[in-house]
Design a protein around this motif. Structure first.
Motif, short mmCIF file in Angstrom:
data_model
loop_
_atom_site.label_atom_id
_atom_site.label_comp_id
_atom_site.label_asym_id
_atom_site.label_seq_id
_atom_site.Cartn_x
_atom_site.Cartn_y
_atom_site.Cartn_z
N LEU A 173 0.86 -1.18 0.00
CA LEU A 173 0.00 0.00 0.00
C LEU A 173 0.89 1.23 0.00
N ASP A 174 1.00 1.87 -1.16
CA ASP A 174 1.91 3.00 -1.31
C ASP A 174 1.20 4.30 -0.96
N GLU A 175 1.42 4.77 0.26
CA GLU A 175 0.83 6.02 0.76
C GLU A 175 -0.67 6.07 0.49
N THR A 176 -1.35 5.00 0.89
CA THR A 176 -2.80 4.93 0.75
C THR A 176 -3.49 6.06 1.49
N ASP A 177 -2.85 6.57 2.54
CA ASP A 177 -3.46 7.65 3.32
C ASP A 177 -3.31 9.02 2.67
N SER A 178 -2.51 9.12 1.62
CA SER A 178 -2.26 10.41 0.97
C SER A 178 -3.54 10.98 0.38
N GLY A 179 -3.85 12.22 0.74
CA GLY A 179 -5.01 12.91 0.17
C GLY A 179 -6.35 12.55 0.78
N LEU A 180 -6.36 11.76 1.85
CA LEU A 180 -7.63 11.37 2.47
C LEU A 180 -7.96 12.29 3.65
#
Length: 254
Positions: A173-180
């Motif tokens: 999971l490559d920076e799944t939290d980015s932009g959330l």
């Protein structure tokens, strides 16, 4: 249980060394996190593991349950059970979410059994509805073109929906939290947690503690200058959140 083993991996991009004799092992059933400053090679590692042609391997090996992944094209790495959730998922106009997922599932099934006739429409529909409920997704999204006009949160949920439907052995999971925002982060994290089981190993790449508060990794690694320089329990992420990376200067690489 199988594990993803990365041994002495060195990778160049545009003739510049990015990863430098990196070693890492992700067993099925465990959640590992990689943290580190910008530009240290975290996303390079993710793309290299899936076979992006931009990244040139100059040394090392990567195996999954003994299979040499580096000898395989990206689609065969996927069929072996490796999944990558992109930091910036791309839109695919003209291809619906449902058609994309059913095609991917059938490709995986056929790789295991060349005589497989594919998943039935009813079985696929029931599974898709179940997984979309899990991720609190509007069922109408299945009929929309993949990621076209989707918000950041919708794109990330579709990535996790793909993971749920394909049932990989190792998920990156490559920076799944980015932009959330906080609500989307919670929903996506709850979906990932529901998918966690003894057959799934997860490698999450992140800058921030907040997603790890939900996912609760077993192990946290710190990457600096293309190397894993420290590996500890989940408390390491808390310290990094409070103190940054300055205190790690001088740590020896593995």
């Amino acid at each position: 249980m199988a594990s993803l083993k990365i041994e002495n991996l060195s990778v160049n991009a545009e003739d510049q060394p990015i990863l430098k004799r990196l070693n890492l092992e992700i067993p099925q059933g465990e959640v590992h996190a990689i943290m580190g400053p910008n530009g240290t090679g975290k996303s390079t590692l993710a793309y290299t593991l899936m076979g992006h042609p931009r990244y040139i391997i100059t040394r090392g090996r990567v195996t999954l349950n003994g299979t040499d992944l580096l000898a395989l094209p990206p689609e065969d790495r996927s069929k072996q059970g490796v999944f990558l959730a992109f930091q910036y998922p791309v839109a695919v106009p003209g291809v619906t979410v449902a058609n994309f997922l059913r095609t991917a599932i059938n490709a995986h099934r056929k790789s295991k059994d060349p005589g497989d006739k594919g998943i039935s429409i009813l079985e696929f529909r029931n599974s898709l509805i179940e997984k979309m409920k899990l991720l609190q997704m509007d069922p109408s999204m299945a009929g929309r073109y993949l990621n076209e006009g989707f918000s950041g949160g919708e794109k990330k949920r579709v990535e996790i929906l793909q993971m749920a439907m394909l049932e990989p052995r190792i998920a990156i999971l490559d920076e799944t939290d980015s932009g959330l925002d906080i609500d989307a982060l919670r929903i996506v994290s709850e979906g990932i947690n529901t998918l966690k089981n003894e057959n799934l190993g997860i490698l999450i790449i992140t800058h921030y503690q907040r997603i790890l508060d939900y996912l609760k990794p077993d192990v946290v690694h710190v990457m600096v200058d293309g190397r894993i320089i420290m590996t500890e329990g989940p408390g390491l992420a808390n310290r990094i959140e409070k103190e940054g990376y300055e205190w790690l200067k001088g740590s020896e690489s593995k």
